[in-house]
Design a protein around this motif. Structure first.
Motif, PDB file in Angstrom:
ATOM      1  N   ASN A  65      12.351  29.130  44.042  1.00  0.00           N
ATOM      2  CA  ASN A  65      11.095  29.556  43.425  1.00  0.00           C
ATOM      3  C   ASN A  65      10.160  28.386  43.679  1.00  0.00           C
ATOM      4  OD1 ASN A  65       9.028  30.273  41.688  1.00  0.00           O
ATOM      5  ND2 ASN A  65      10.206  29.897  39.825  1.00  0.00           N
ATOM      6  N   ASP A  76      11.026  14.656  47.607  1.00  0.00           N
ATOM      7  CA  ASP A  76       9.977  15.602  47.963  1.00  0.00           C
ATOM      8  C   ASP A  76      10.517  16.402  49.148  1.00  0.00           C
ATOM      9  OD1 ASP A  76       7.843  16.883  49.116  1.00  0.00           O
ATOM     10  OD2 ASP A  76       6.479  15.159  49.024  1.00  0.00           O
ATOM     11  N   VAL A  77      10.634  17.702  49.003  1.00  0.00           N
ATOM     12  CA  VAL A  77      11.235  18.530  50.057  1.00  0.00           C
ATOM     13  C   VAL A  77      10.519  18.337  51.395  1.00  0.00           C
ATOM     14  CG1 VAL A  77       9.880  20.592  49.454  1.00  0.00           C
ATOM     15  CG2 VAL A  77      12.036  20.848  50.657  1.00  0.00           C
ATOM     16  N   PHE A  85       3.571  19.301  39.669  1.00  0.00           N
ATOM     17  CA  PHE A  85       4.729  19.743  40.443  1.00  0.00           C
ATOM     18  C   PHE A  85       4.825  21.276  40.472  1.00  0.00           C
ATOM     19  CE2 PHE A  85       6.988  15.525  39.271  1.00  0.00           C
ATOM     20  CZ  PHE A  85       6.429  14.889  40.366  1.00  0.00           C
ATOM     21  N   GLY A  86       3.755  21.956  40.079  1.00  0.00           N
ATOM     22  CA  GLY A  86       3.733  23.418  40.140  1.00  0.00           C
ATOM     23  C   GLY A  86       4.840  24.055  39.312  1.00  0.00           C
ATOM     24  N   GLN A  87       5.110  23.488  38.147  1.00  0.00           N
ATOM     25  CA  GLN A  87       6.268  23.961  37.364  1.00  0.00           C
ATOM     26  C   GLN A  87       5.961  25.206  36.529  1.00  0.00           C
ATOM     27  OE1 GLN A  87       7.746  20.452  35.313  1.00  0.00           O
ATOM     28  NE2 GLN A  87       8.662  19.654  37.191  1.00  0.00           N
ATOM     29  N   HIS A  88       6.537  26.322  36.953  1.00  0.00           N
ATOM     30  CA  HIS A  88       6.518  27.575  36.198  1.00  0.00           C
ATOM     31  C   HIS A  88       7.954  28.060  36.237  1.00  0.00           C
ATOM     32  CE1 HIS A  88       2.131  27.788  36.029  1.00  0.00           C
ATOM     33  NE2 HIS A  88       2.164  27.314  37.254  1.00  0.00           N
ATOM     34  N   PHE A  89       8.617  28.000  35.087  1.00  0.00           N
ATOM     35  CA  PHE A  89      10.055  28.247  35.067  1.00  0.00           C
ATOM     36  C   PHE A  89      10.353  29.723  34.825  1.00  0.00           C
ATOM     37  CE2 PHE A  89       9.342  23.835  33.722  1.00  0.00           C
ATOM     38  CZ  PHE A  89      10.015  23.188  34.747  1.00  0.00           C
ATOM     39  N   LEU A  90      11.255  30.249  35.624  1.00  0.00           N
ATOM     40  CA  LEU A  90      11.645  31.665  35.481  1.00  0.00           C
ATOM     41  C   LEU A  90      12.411  31.849  34.173  1.00  0.00           C
ATOM     42  CD1 LEU A  90      12.965  32.958  38.921  1.00  0.00           C
ATOM     43  CD2 LEU A  90      11.367  34.135  37.397  1.00  0.00           C
ATOM     44  N   GLU A 105      15.047  18.345  44.331  1.00  0.00           N
ATOM     45  CA  GLU A 105      14.116  18.370  43.192  1.00  0.00           C
ATOM     46  C   GLU A 105      13.345  17.056  43.143  1.00  0.00           C
ATOM     47  OE1 GLU A 105      13.168  20.706  40.557  1.00  0.00           O
ATOM     48  OE2 GLU A 105      11.772  19.006  40.475  1.00  0.00           O
ATOM     49  N   ILE A 115       2.151  23.809  47.006  1.00  0.00           N
ATOM     50  CA  ILE A 115       2.497  23.307  48.346  1.00  0.00           C
ATOM     51  C   ILE A 115       3.392  24.298  49.106  1.00  0.00           C
ATOM     52  CG2 ILE A 115       2.192  20.829  47.897  1.00  0.00           C
ATOM     53  CD1 ILE A 115       5.329  20.757  47.592  1.00  0.00           C
ATOM     54  N   GLY A 151      13.538  22.999  44.538  1.00  0.00           N
ATOM     55  CA  GLY A 151      12.899  23.039  43.222  1.00  0.00           C
ATOM     56  C   GLY A 151      13.698  23.804  42.179  1.00  0.00           C
ATOM     57  N   PRO A 152      14.908  23.350  41.859  1.00  0.00           N
ATOM     58  CA  PRO A 152      15.756  24.069  40.893  1.00  0.00           C
ATOM     59  C   PRO A 152      15.218  24.032  39.462  1.00  0.00           C
ATOM     60  CG  PRO A 152      16.763  21.986  41.512  1.00  0.00           C
ATOM     61  CD  PRO A 152      15.600  22.174  42.434  1.00  0.00           C
ATOM     62  N   GLY A 153      14.400  23.026  39.157  1.00  0.00           N
ATOM     63  CA  GLY A 153      13.764  22.970  37.837  1.00  0.00           C
ATOM     64  C   GLY A 153      14.778  22.924  36.716  1.00  0.00           C
TER      65      GLY A 153
HETATM   66  N1  SAM Z   1      13.539  27.072  40.149  1.00  0.00           N
HETATM   67  C1  SAM Z   1      12.950  26.877  38.846  1.00  0.00           C
HETATM   68  C2  SAM Z   1      12.730  28.220  38.186  1.00  0.00           C
HETATM   69  O1  SAM Z   1      12.695  29.218  38.927  1.00  0.00           O
HETATM   70  O2  SAM Z   1      12.581  28.276  36.983  1.00  0.00           O
HETATM   71  C3  SAM Z   1      11.656  26.067  38.906  1.00  0.00           C
HETATM   72  C4  SAM Z   1      10.589  26.610  39.801  1.00  0.00           C
HETATM   73  S1  SAM Z   1       9.041  25.784  39.692  1.00  0.00           S
HETATM   74  C5  SAM Z   1       7.950  27.034  40.249  1.00  0.00           C
HETATM   75  C6  SAM Z   1       9.012  24.678  41.085  1.00  0.00           C
HETATM   76  C7  SAM Z   1      10.045  23.546  41.079  1.00  0.00           C
HETATM   77  O3  SAM Z   1       9.868  22.749  42.263  1.00  0.00           O
HETATM   78  C8  SAM Z   1       9.925  22.565  39.916  1.00  0.00           C
HETATM   79  O4  SAM Z   1      11.194  22.257  39.433  1.00  0.00           O
HETATM   80  C9  SAM Z   1       9.268  21.328  40.532  1.00  0.00           C
HETATM   81  O5  SAM Z   1       9.583  20.134  39.874  1.00  0.00           O
HETATM   82  C10 SAM Z   1       9.845  21.375  41.933  1.00  0.00           C
HETATM   83  N2  SAM Z   1       9.005  20.704  42.941  1.00  0.00           N
HETATM   84  C11 SAM Z   1       7.651  20.615  42.974  1.00  0.00           C
HETATM   85  N3  SAM Z   1       7.231  19.975  44.070  1.00  0.00           N
HETATM   86  C12 SAM Z   1       8.364  19.649  44.764  1.00  0.00           C
HETATM   87  C13 SAM Z   1       8.586  18.958  45.982  1.00  0.00           C
HETATM   88  N4  SAM Z   1       7.580  18.490  46.723  1.00  0.00           N
HETATM   89  N5  SAM Z   1       9.862  18.773  46.393  1.00  0.00           N
HETATM   90  C14 SAM Z   1      10.903  19.253  45.649  1.00  0.00           C
HETATM   91  N6  SAM Z   1      10.748  19.914  44.474  1.00  0.00           N
HETATM   92  C15 SAM Z   1       9.491  20.108  44.050  1.00  0.00           C
END
Ligand code: SAM
Length: 261
Positions: free
Chosen positions: A107, A84-85, A12-17, A63, A112, A42-44
């Motif tokens: 973020n 999925d957005v 899910f490309g998770q890199h949290f700020l 999310e 994607i 993607g509020p994470g």
């Molecule tokens: N906003 C948070 C932050 O800045 O710490 C998290 C950012 S992280 C780079 C990307 C976020 O997008 C994650 O929470 C992930 O689960 C979510 N995500 C990934 N693919 C997604 C999708 N297709 N639709 C919605 N959310 C998605």
């Protein structure tokens, strides 16, 4: 695992700020106003969500991660769309909320980010503005000028509909876990009166033009124009990256009229 107890999911490309200074600069760049209708993608773990909610009356978030969505539902004044957005009809969302336009922030998951940008292009008519953290290389491509290596399909398609600025550079250390690349924040504001051309037609034309970017356009776009019987004035003795956005738009209008004639 980080302090929150959540294990970042790579898929899910998770890199949290985590950098407070960067979060603060991003929120200042967005400049939320209490009555804004805002959607965060993607509020994470809510690094951005929390400070946004301190300034807004309400926030919609999209999310995909079920565990994170469950955490977010515990927050006040938030509507969580667990999805999925890429499958969310943003126009329908705005209509269902009786809103003329939305502000979109996030973020974004870098794996994607281009599909998300193209998805939002389909819904540009209900968007007031967008602020996105992206891979810096993608932001460079988005805002690129002609005759540069970064100028391509993404630049043309997005510059057609949005006025865009890169407003903040962000190093990998601002995230947990840190991504392997530099990041940047782009501000995108839809033009009030964009050149009227069907998206699908422009998209096809630009795709053909950039299909072999090292070759002269006569090998690609030139043939495509010939097939359409185009006899107008367009120099195909140059490369796709040398053609300004306005010229692609003008050509799309001319060839579109041709197709309709
Ligand atoms: N906003 C948070 C932050 O800045 O710490 C998290 C950012 S992280 C780079 C990307 C976020 O997008 C994650 O929470 C992930 O689960 C979510 N995500 C990934 N693919 C997604 C999708 N297709 N639709 C919605 N959310 C998605």
């Amino acid at each position: 695992m980080n302090a929150s107890g959540h294990i970042a999911r790579k898929r899910f490309g998770q890199h949290f700020l985590t950098d407070v200074g960067v979060i603060d600069a991003l929120v200042r760049g967005i400049d939320p106003q209490p009555d804004d209708a805002m959607v965060e993608i993607g509020p994470g773990l809510s690094a951005l969500t929390q400070p946004l909610l301190e300034r807004l009356q309400h926030l919609h978030v999209i999310e995909i991660d079920r565990d994170l969505a469950a955490r977010l539902r515990r927050m006040a004044r938030i509507t969580v769309h667990e999805a999925d957005v890429l499958t969310v009809d943003i126009t329908q969302l705005a209509r269902s909320l009786n809103l003329a336009s939305l502000r979109v922030v996030g973020n974004l998951p870098y794996n994607i980010s281009t599909p998300i940008l193209f998805h939002l292009l389909d819904h540009v008519d209900v968007v007031l503005d967008q602020h996105f953290m992206l891979q810096k290389e993608v932001v460079d491509r988005i805002v690129a000028q002609p005759s540069t290596a970064a100028y391509g399909r993404l630049s043309v398609m997005l510059q057609w509909r949005y006025e865009m600025d890169s407003i903040l550079d962000v190093p990998p250390e601002a995230f947990d876990p840190p991504p392997k690349v530099d990041s940047a924040v782009v501000r995108m504001r839809p033009w009030a009166t964009p050149v009227a051309v069907p998206l699908a037609h422009l998209s096809e034309l630009v795709k053909v033009a950039f299909s072999q970017r090292r070759k002269l356009l006569r090998h690609t776009l030139g043939r495509w124009l010939e097939q359409r019987g185009f006899a107008g004035d367009f120099d195909v003795q140059r490369r796709a990256e040398e053609v300004p956005v306005a010229q692609y738009l003008a050509l799309a209008i001319q060839t579109q009229n041709k197709a309709q004639a």
